[in-house]
Design a protein around this motif. Sequence first.
Motif, mmCIF file in Angstrom:
data_model
loop_
_atom_site.group_PDB
_atom_site.id
_atom_site.type_symbol
_atom_site.label_atom_id
_atom_site.label_comp_id
_atom_site.label_asym_id
_atom_site.label_seq_id
_atom_site.Cartn_x
_atom_site.Cartn_y
_atom_site.Cartn_z
ATOM 1 N N ARG A 144 0.813 -1.225 0.000
ATOM 2 C CA ARG A 144 0.000 0.000 0.000
ATOM 3 C C ARG A 144 0.838 1.264 0.000
ATOM 4 N NH1 ARG A 144 -5.454 -0.141 1.065
ATOM 5 N NH2 ARG A 144 -6.271 -2.241 0.802
ATOM 6 N N ASN A 145 2.150 1.097 -0.066
ATOM 7 C CA ASN A 145 3.025 2.259 -0.146
ATOM 8 C C ASN A 145 3.250 2.602 -1.618
ATOM 9 O OD1 ASN A 145 4.896 4.257 0.144
ATOM 10 N ND2 ASN A 145 6.388 3.041 1.289
ATOM 11 N N LEU A 146 2.310 3.387 -2.168
ATOM 12 C CA LEU A 146 2.328 3.711 -3.596
ATOM 13 C C LEU A 146 2.674 5.181 -3.768
ATOM 14 C CD1 LEU A 146 -1.026 1.884 -4.547
ATOM 15 C CD2 LEU A 146 1.296 0.952 -4.647
ATOM 16 N N LYS A 147 3.686 5.444 -4.610
ATOM 17 C CA LYS A 147 4.116 6.830 -4.823
ATOM 18 C C LYS A 147 3.861 7.253 -6.257
ATOM 19 C CE LYS A 147 7.092 7.877 -1.123
ATOM 20 N NZ LYS A 147 7.444 6.595 -0.494
ATOM 21 N N LYS A 148 3.304 8.448 -6.407
ATOM 22 C CA LYS A 148 3.014 8.942 -7.751
ATOM 23 C C LYS A 148 4.317 9.203 -8.515
ATOM 24 C CE LYS A 148 0.785 12.694 -10.244
ATOM 25 N NZ LYS A 148 -0.117 13.855 -10.197
ATOM 26 N N VAL A 149 4.422 8.620 -9.712
ATOM 27 C CA VAL A 149 5.628 8.821 -10.519
ATOM 28 C C VAL A 149 5.318 9.415 -11.892
ATOM 29 C CG1 VAL A 149 7.016 7.052 -9.379
ATOM 30 C CG2 VAL A 149 5.509 6.407 -11.290
ATOM 31 N N GLY A 150 4.051 9.624 -12.201
ATOM 32 C CA GLY A 150 3.737 10.184 -13.506
ATOM 33 C C GLY A 150 2.241 10.307 -13.696
ATOM 34 N N VAL A 151 1.878 10.724 -14.909
ATOM 35 C CA VAL A 151 0.467 10.931 -15.244
ATOM 36 C C VAL A 151 0.211 10.327 -16.621
ATOM 37 C CG1 VAL A 151 -1.269 12.672 -15.828
ATOM 38 C CG2 VAL A 151 0.246 13.045 -13.882
ATOM 39 N N ALA A 152 -0.920 9.660 -16.761
ATOM 40 C CA ALA A 152 -1.322 9.128 -18.058
ATOM 41 C C ALA A 152 -2.516 9.930 -18.577
ATOM 42 C CB ALA A 152 -1.703 7.655 -17.937
ATOM 43 N N PRO A 153 -2.283 10.815 -19.574
ATOM 44 C CA PRO A 153 -3.421 11.539 -20.149
ATOM 45 C C PRO A 153 -4.261 10.601 -21.017
ATOM 46 C CG PRO A 153 -1.373 12.110 -21.276
ATOM 47 C CD PRO A 153 -1.001 11.136 -20.203
ATOM 48 N N ILE A 154 -5.551 10.863 -21.034
ATOM 49 C CA ILE A 154 -6.467 10.007 -21.807
ATOM 50 C C ILE A 154 -7.050 10.808 -22.959
ATOM 51 C CG2 ILE A 154 -8.627 8.688 -21.721
ATOM 52 C CD1 ILE A 154 -8.003 8.033 -18.821
ATOM 53 N N ASP A 155 -6.886 10.274 -24.148
ATOM 54 C CA ASP A 155 -7.503 10.877 -25.343
ATOM 55 C C ASP A 155 -8.125 9.765 -26.175
ATOM 56 O OD1 ASP A 155 -8.297 12.064 -27.647
ATOM 57 O OD2 ASP A 155 -6.308 12.774 -28.257
ATOM 58 N N LEU A 156 -9.439 9.663 -26.105
ATOM 59 C CA LEU A 156 -10.152 8.637 -26.869
ATOM 60 C C LEU A 156 -11.133 9.303 -27.827
ATOM 61 C CD1 LEU A 156 -10.690 6.205 -23.870
ATOM 62 C CD2 LEU A 156 -9.115 5.877 -25.781
ATOM 63 N N SER A 157 -10.765 10.525 -28.265
ATOM 64 C CA SER A 157 -11.693 11.286 -29.107
ATOM 65 C C SER A 157 -11.932 10.599 -30.451
ATOM 66 C CB SER A 157 -11.158 12.704 -29.319
ATOM 67 O OG SER A 157 -9.832 12.677 -29.780
ATOM 68 N N GLU A 158 -11.027 9.692 -30.866
ATOM 69 C CA GLU A 158 -11.258 8.974 -32.128
ATOM 70 C C GLU A 158 -12.529 8.119 -32.076
ATOM 71 O OE1 GLU A 158 -8.542 5.424 -32.672
ATOM 72 O OE2 GLU A 158 -7.643 6.234 -30.849
ATOM 73 N N PHE A 159 -13.020 7.844 -30.845
ATOM 74 C CA PHE A 159 -14.219 7.016 -30.699
ATOM 75 C C PHE A 159 -15.504 7.852 -30.642
ATOM 76 C CE2 PHE A 159 -10.866 4.255 -29.115
ATOM 77 C CZ PHE A 159 -11.199 3.027 -29.679
ATOM 78 N N ARG A 161 12.728 18.944 -27.714
ATOM 79 C CA ARG A 161 11.828 19.882 -27.061
ATOM 80 C C ARG A 161 10.382 19.615 -27.491
ATOM 81 N NH1 ARG A 161 13.549 24.787 -24.841
ATOM 82 N NH2 ARG A 161 15.622 24.488 -25.684
ATOM 83 N N GLY A 162 9.491 19.588 -26.543
ATOM 84 C CA GLY A 162 8.088 19.418 -26.888
ATOM 85 C C GLY A 162 7.640 17.962 -26.940
ATOM 86 N N TYR A 163 8.590 17.019 -26.828
ATOM 87 C CA TYR A 163 8.173 15.617 -26.834
ATOM 88 C C TYR A 163 7.772 15.203 -25.430
ATOM 89 C CZ TYR A 163 8.233 10.559 -27.432
ATOM 90 O OH TYR A 163 7.887 9.238 -27.449
ATOM 91 N N ALA A 164 6.543 14.743 -25.279
ATOM 92 C CA ALA A 164 6.075 14.314 -23.966
ATOM 93 C C ALA A 164 6.217 12.798 -23.858
ATOM 94 C CB ALA A 164 4.614 14.722 -23.769
ATOM 95 N N PRO A 165 6.799 12.304 -22.770
ATOM 96 C CA PRO A 165 6.908 10.851 -22.601
ATOM 97 C C PRO A 165 5.522 10.205 -22.689
ATOM 98 C CG PRO A 165 8.170 11.991 -20.921
ATOM 99 C CD PRO A 165 7.351 13.035 -21.635
ATOM 100 N N ARG A 166 5.431 9.083 -23.412
ATOM 101 C CA ARG A 166 4.106 8.506 -23.644
ATOM 102 C C ARG A 166 4.105 7.037 -23.272
ATOM 103 N NH1 ARG A 166 1.877 10.531 -28.343
ATOM 104 N NH2 ARG A 166 1.116 8.452 -28.816
ATOM 105 N N VAL A 167 4.500 6.724 -22.081
ATOM 106 C CA VAL A 167 4.538 5.307 -21.719
ATOM 107 C C VAL A 167 3.169 4.745 -21.388
ATOM 108 C CG1 VAL A 167 6.914 5.120 -20.963
ATOM 109 C CG2 VAL A 167 5.203 6.006 -19.405
ATOM 110 N N ALA A 168 2.222 5.584 -21.074
ATOM 111 C CA ALA A 168 0.962 5.044 -20.565
ATOM 112 C C ALA A 168 -0.256 5.776 -21.117
ATOM 113 C CB ALA A 168 0.950 5.140 -19.040
ATOM 114 N N ASN A 169 -0.082 6.517 -22.207
ATOM 115 C CA ASN A 169 -1.184 7.338 -22.691
ATOM 116 C C ASN A 169 -2.449 6.526 -22.915
ATOM 117 O OD1 ASN A 169 0.683 9.329 -22.676
ATOM 118 N ND2 ASN A 169 0.167 10.124 -24.708
ATOM 119 N N SER A 170 -3.570 7.089 -22.474
ATOM 120 C CA SER A 170 -4.878 6.463 -22.626
ATOM 121 C C SER A 170 -4.925 5.065 -22.030
ATOM 122 C CB SER A 170 -5.302 6.420 -24.100
ATOM 123 O OG SER A 170 -5.427 7.744 -24.593
#
Length: 316
Positions: A20-35, A228-237
């Motif tokens: 239960r010791n979970l630490k925030k290490v990133g954010v996954a943005p969600i974009d499912l607008s194609e649906f 520059r401008g490249y956002a890491p995308r390991v978990a998008n959507s």
Amino acid sequence: MSGNHAGFTAIAACWVCEGRNLKKVGVAPIDLSEFRDEDALLAAYSGTSVSLQRCAACGFVQPGALPSLPRFFDRMYNQLWSADWIQREFESSYKDMIFTGILRALAARLPASRRALLDVGAHAGRFMRLAQAGGWRVEGLELNPRTASHAAARTGAPVHRLNADMVDSLGRRFDAVTLTDVLEHMPDPVAMLRRVHAVLAPQGWVAVKVPNGPAQWFKEHARARLSRGYAPRVANSLVHVNHFSPRSLRVALERAGFDRVAVGAGAPELLPDPGAGPAVSNVLRRVSYGVSRALPGGIHTPFAFNLQAYARQSEG
Ligand SMILES: [Zn+2]
């Protein structure tokens, strides 16, 4: 647009070790607008995000919450791929280094009389076809109706139109089960691996290939620093919900009941039709794979982009 989605359900404990010791290490943005035309409830999540959390105990990274919409992932993977694309997926050799390595490793672990194999997430059926050529009696599990029917037509083998988490409902058991680029997509991976354990015959073997979470993060963040401008995308959507380290993949297999767990570097995909660009990239991929296998502790370096695990069903 994001105001009327079905909400999120928080995940309080590590899926792998229940820590239960979970630490925030990133954010996954969600974009499912194609649906937006075919599935408005799914598309409504566009513009939201979930946190990614690392378990202090085992190193596993998972989302802090999942969309509450029923069958969220089934809906996301319900893609209407074209017949041409599926045909190319079947014919293309880009994963053959992975596939043939898995077949060789399984054949070395099982006597020649034990050749019943189930491929979970059979996709267009190329792995099933290669397995048949190697003397395996194969069946597949594939939810997508278009890829499933292609796999069945090209192999003449049964391809069950079931969600992977129904794997233990087949009513028979197999000597080997393969999950190649599947487990990173499935919430609660230990529960999934327990079902795989149940569908394996005594002392059968599972082969699991997933991306190596820490190395993928290193690669994506290095790329972000360089361009520059490249956002890491390991978990998008939430395309990848599970981010395994070598250690957390081992813990997951052991907690699911497997023994003789071995976690090594996974073979790379090689780009098809090598022109100059892909040829160089393929060389780099092969070299990274070679280095990750040759170095002591190589799977813990940024050279190991993929993990390949084998583990034995522990009955009998
Ligand atoms: Zn954990």
